[in-house]
Design a protein around this motif. Structure first.
Motif, PDB file in Angstrom:
ATOM      1  N   LEU A   7     -47.103  64.941 -20.007  1.00  0.00           N
ATOM      2  CA  LEU A   7     -47.100  65.171 -18.571  1.00  0.00           C
ATOM      3  C   LEU A   7     -46.150  64.162 -17.947  1.00  0.00           C
ATOM      4  O   LEU A   7     -46.478  62.988 -17.818  1.00  0.00           O
ATOM      5  CB  LEU A   7     -48.514  65.022 -18.007  1.00  0.00           C
ATOM      6  CG  LEU A   7     -49.409  66.197 -18.355  1.00  0.00           C
ATOM      7  CD1 LEU A   7     -50.012  66.045 -19.721  1.00  0.00           C
ATOM      8  CD2 LEU A   7     -50.450  66.379 -17.309  1.00  0.00           C
ATOM      9  N   CYS A   8     -44.968  64.611 -17.597  1.00  0.00           N
ATOM     10  CA  CYS A   8     -43.902  63.717 -17.147  1.00  0.00           C
ATOM     11  C   CYS A   8     -43.877  63.627 -15.629  1.00  0.00           C
ATOM     12  O   CYS A   8     -44.015  64.628 -14.935  1.00  0.00           O
ATOM     13  CB  CYS A   8     -42.557  64.217 -17.662  1.00  0.00           C
ATOM     14  SG  CYS A   8     -41.227  63.044 -17.387  1.00  0.00           S
ATOM     15  N   ARG A   9     -43.642  62.417 -15.156  1.00  0.00           N
ATOM     16  CA  ARG A   9     -43.529  62.171 -13.717  1.00  0.00           C
ATOM     17  C   ARG A   9     -42.096  61.810 -13.344  1.00  0.00           C
ATOM     18  O   ARG A   9     -41.842  61.312 -12.265  1.00  0.00           O
ATOM     19  CB  ARG A   9     -44.471  61.045 -13.316  1.00  0.00           C
ATOM     20  CG  ARG A   9     -45.922  61.413 -13.538  1.00  0.00           C
ATOM     21  CD  ARG A   9     -46.824  60.203 -13.361  1.00  0.00           C
ATOM     22  NE  ARG A   9     -48.185  60.599 -13.512  1.00  0.00           N
ATOM     23  CZ  ARG A   9     -48.937  61.119 -12.546  1.00  0.00           C
ATOM     24  NH1 ARG A   9     -48.456  61.294 -11.356  1.00  0.00           N
ATOM     25  NH2 ARG A   9     -50.181  61.443 -12.776  1.00  0.00           N
ATOM     26  N   GLY A  20     -49.497  60.815  -7.929  1.00  0.00           N
ATOM     27  CA  GLY A  20     -50.803  61.422  -7.696  1.00  0.00           C
ATOM     28  C   GLY A  20     -51.627  61.398  -8.969  1.00  0.00           C
ATOM     29  O   GLY A  20     -51.087  61.436 -10.067  1.00  0.00           O
ATOM     30  N   GLY A  21     -52.919  61.299  -8.802  1.00  0.00           N
ATOM     31  CA  GLY A  21     -53.830  61.242  -9.935  1.00  0.00           C
ATOM     32  C   GLY A  21     -53.952  62.588 -10.638  1.00  0.00           C
ATOM     33  O   GLY A  21     -53.513  63.631 -10.135  1.00  0.00           O
ATOM     34  N   TYR A  22     -54.563  62.559 -11.797  1.00  0.00           N
ATOM     35  CA  TYR A  22     -54.742  63.765 -12.610  1.00  0.00           C
ATOM     36  C   TYR A  22     -55.983  64.572 -12.227  1.00  0.00           C
ATOM     37  O   TYR A  22     -56.180  65.677 -12.718  1.00  0.00           O
ATOM     38  CB  TYR A  22     -54.831  63.384 -14.092  1.00  0.00           C
ATOM     39  CG  TYR A  22     -53.554  62.817 -14.655  1.00  0.00           C
ATOM     40  CD1 TYR A  22     -52.461  63.631 -14.918  1.00  0.00           C
ATOM     41  CD2 TYR A  22     -53.437  61.456 -14.924  1.00  0.00           C
ATOM     42  CE1 TYR A  22     -51.286  63.114 -15.441  1.00  0.00           C
ATOM     43  CE2 TYR A  22     -52.270  60.924 -15.454  1.00  0.00           C
ATOM     44  CZ  TYR A  22     -51.200  61.766 -15.702  1.00  0.00           C
ATOM     45  OH  TYR A  22     -50.038  61.241 -16.218  1.00  0.00           O
ATOM     46  N   GLU A  23     -56.824  64.032 -11.375  1.00  0.00           N
ATOM     47  CA  GLU A  23     -58.096  64.679 -11.033  1.00  0.00           C
ATOM     48  C   GLU A  23     -57.946  66.144 -10.597  1.00  0.00           C
ATOM     49  O   GLU A  23     -58.695  67.001 -11.087  1.00  0.00           O
ATOM     50  CB  GLU A  23     -58.827  63.883  -9.951  1.00  0.00           C
ATOM     51  CG  GLU A  23     -60.266  64.289  -9.754  1.00  0.00           C
ATOM     52  CD  GLU A  23     -61.170  63.938 -10.928  1.00  0.00           C
ATOM     53  OE1 GLU A  23     -62.016  64.775 -11.284  1.00  0.00           O
ATOM     54  OE2 GLU A  23     -61.054  62.828 -11.479  1.00  0.00           O
ATOM     55  N   TRP A  42     -49.612  56.465 -17.362  1.00  0.00           N
ATOM     56  CA  TRP A  42     -50.459  55.614 -16.542  1.00  0.00           C
ATOM     57  C   TRP A  42     -49.834  54.230 -16.404  1.00  0.00           C
ATOM     58  O   TRP A  42     -50.527  53.222 -16.390  1.00  0.00           O
ATOM     59  CB  TRP A  42     -51.856  55.475 -17.151  1.00  0.00           C
ATOM     60  CG  TRP A  42     -52.851  56.439 -16.611  1.00  0.00           C
ATOM     61  CD1 TRP A  42     -53.329  56.494 -15.337  1.00  0.00           C
ATOM     62  CD2 TRP A  42     -53.515  57.475 -17.321  1.00  0.00           C
ATOM     63  NE1 TRP A  42     -54.237  57.507 -15.208  1.00  0.00           N
ATOM     64  CE2 TRP A  42     -54.366  58.138 -16.427  1.00  0.00           C
ATOM     65  CE3 TRP A  42     -53.455  57.913 -18.643  1.00  0.00           C
ATOM     66  CZ2 TRP A  42     -55.173  59.195 -16.795  1.00  0.00           C
ATOM     67  CZ3 TRP A  42     -54.253  58.977 -19.008  1.00  0.00           C
ATOM     68  CH2 TRP A  42     -55.108  59.604 -18.095  1.00  0.00           C
ATOM     69  N   ASP A  43     -48.515  54.173 -16.333  1.00  0.00           N
ATOM     70  CA  ASP A  43     -47.853  52.863 -16.291  1.00  0.00           C
ATOM     71  C   ASP A  43     -47.846  52.244 -14.904  1.00  0.00           C
ATOM     72  O   ASP A  43     -47.540  51.062 -14.766  1.00  0.00           O
ATOM     73  CB  ASP A  43     -46.428  52.951 -16.850  1.00  0.00           C
ATOM     74  CG  ASP A  43     -45.538  53.879 -16.054  1.00  0.00           C
ATOM     75  OD1 ASP A  43     -46.011  54.947 -15.630  1.00  0.00           O
ATOM     76  OD2 ASP A  43     -44.349  53.535 -15.886  1.00  0.00           O
ATOM     77  N   ALA A  47     -50.334  57.015 -10.873  1.00  0.00           N
ATOM     78  CA  ALA A  47     -51.029  58.015 -11.687  1.00  0.00           C
ATOM     79  C   ALA A  47     -52.529  58.065 -11.419  1.00  0.00           C
ATOM     80  O   ALA A  47     -53.225  58.883 -12.011  1.00  0.00           O
ATOM     81  CB  ALA A  47     -50.777  57.741 -13.165  1.00  0.00           C
ATOM     82  N   GLY A  48     -53.030  57.202 -10.562  1.00  0.00           N
ATOM     83  CA  GLY A  48     -54.462  57.196 -10.300  1.00  0.00           C
ATOM     84  C   GLY A  48     -55.242  56.522 -11.415  1.00  0.00           C
ATOM     85  O   GLY A  48     -54.676  55.867 -12.285  1.00  0.00           O
ATOM     86  N   GLY A  49     -56.554  56.713 -11.389  1.00  0.00           N
ATOM     87  CA  GLY A  49     -57.436  56.072 -12.360  1.00  0.00           C
ATOM     88  C   GLY A  49     -57.654  56.916 -13.606  1.00  0.00           C
ATOM     89  O   GLY A  49     -57.124  58.020 -13.745  1.00  0.00           O
ATOM     90  N   PHE A  50     -58.470  56.372 -14.497  1.00  0.00           N
ATOM     91  CA  PHE A  50     -58.766  57.041 -15.762  1.00  0.00           C
ATOM     92  C   PHE A  50     -59.962  57.998 -15.673  1.00  0.00           C
ATOM     93  O   PHE A  50     -60.325  58.627 -16.662  1.00  0.00           O
ATOM     94  CB  PHE A  50     -59.061  55.995 -16.845  1.00  0.00           C
ATOM     95  CG  PHE A  50     -57.877  55.142 -17.196  1.00  0.00           C
ATOM     96  CD1 PHE A  50     -56.731  55.688 -17.745  1.00  0.00           C
ATOM     97  CD2 PHE A  50     -57.918  53.769 -16.980  1.00  0.00           C
ATOM     98  CE1 PHE A  50     -55.646  54.903 -18.078  1.00  0.00           C
ATOM     99  CE2 PHE A  50     -56.837  52.962 -17.315  1.00  0.00           C
ATOM    100  CZ  PHE A  50     -55.696  53.535 -17.863  1.00  0.00           C
TER     101      PHE A  50
END
Length: 138
Positions: A7-9, A20-23, A42-43, A47-50
């Protein structure tokens, strides 16, 4: 054979294009797409939280891209271990892997870091992975 996706940003000359987060996509991403694993970025805080990792089925792997390929600054070992521990609150440690968040030269122009900085980051990934998941011969 195992199928995975990245999943590239964005990774052009150390710039990015998405945040934006993955939620919002986690349920579909982890439970509707028929693949075995995910290379996720998630660098940065972009990317938001885990938390979305709680939705990953037990038979899938997630590669935590917490080492940036956009900068030559070498990540601290303890910081990386802390990030892995943070992710481990939402998914089994055995389902996790560690890597840079993207390739070092995703485009012909590459990123703003030296070849030696790239090698240092790869050595750091191997070092931390060995300490977290144990040295494996084979």
């Amino acid at each position: 054979m195992r199928m995975t996706m990245h999943l590239c940003r964005g990774n052009f000359k150390s710039m990015w294009i998405a945040s934006g987060g993955y939620e919002p996509v986690a349920e579909v991403l982890f439970n509707k797409i028929n693949i075995d694993g995910y290379f996720m970025e998630w660098d940065t805080d972009r990317a938001g939280g885990f938390e979305p990792l709680r939705l990953v089925p037990k038979d899938k792997q997630v590669v935590l891209g917490v080492v940036t390929s956009k900068s030559g600054l070498l990540e601290d070992k303890d910081d990386l271990k802390r990030r892995i521990d943070d992710a481990g609150k939402f998914i089994d440690l055995d389902q996790l892997c560690l890597s840079p968040q993207c390739g070092f030269a995703s485009t012909e122009e590459g990123n703003v870091l030296t070849e030696e900085e790239q090698w240092a980051k790869l050595r750091r990934v191997v070092e931390v992975a060995g300490e977290v998941w144990g040295q494996q011969n084979g």
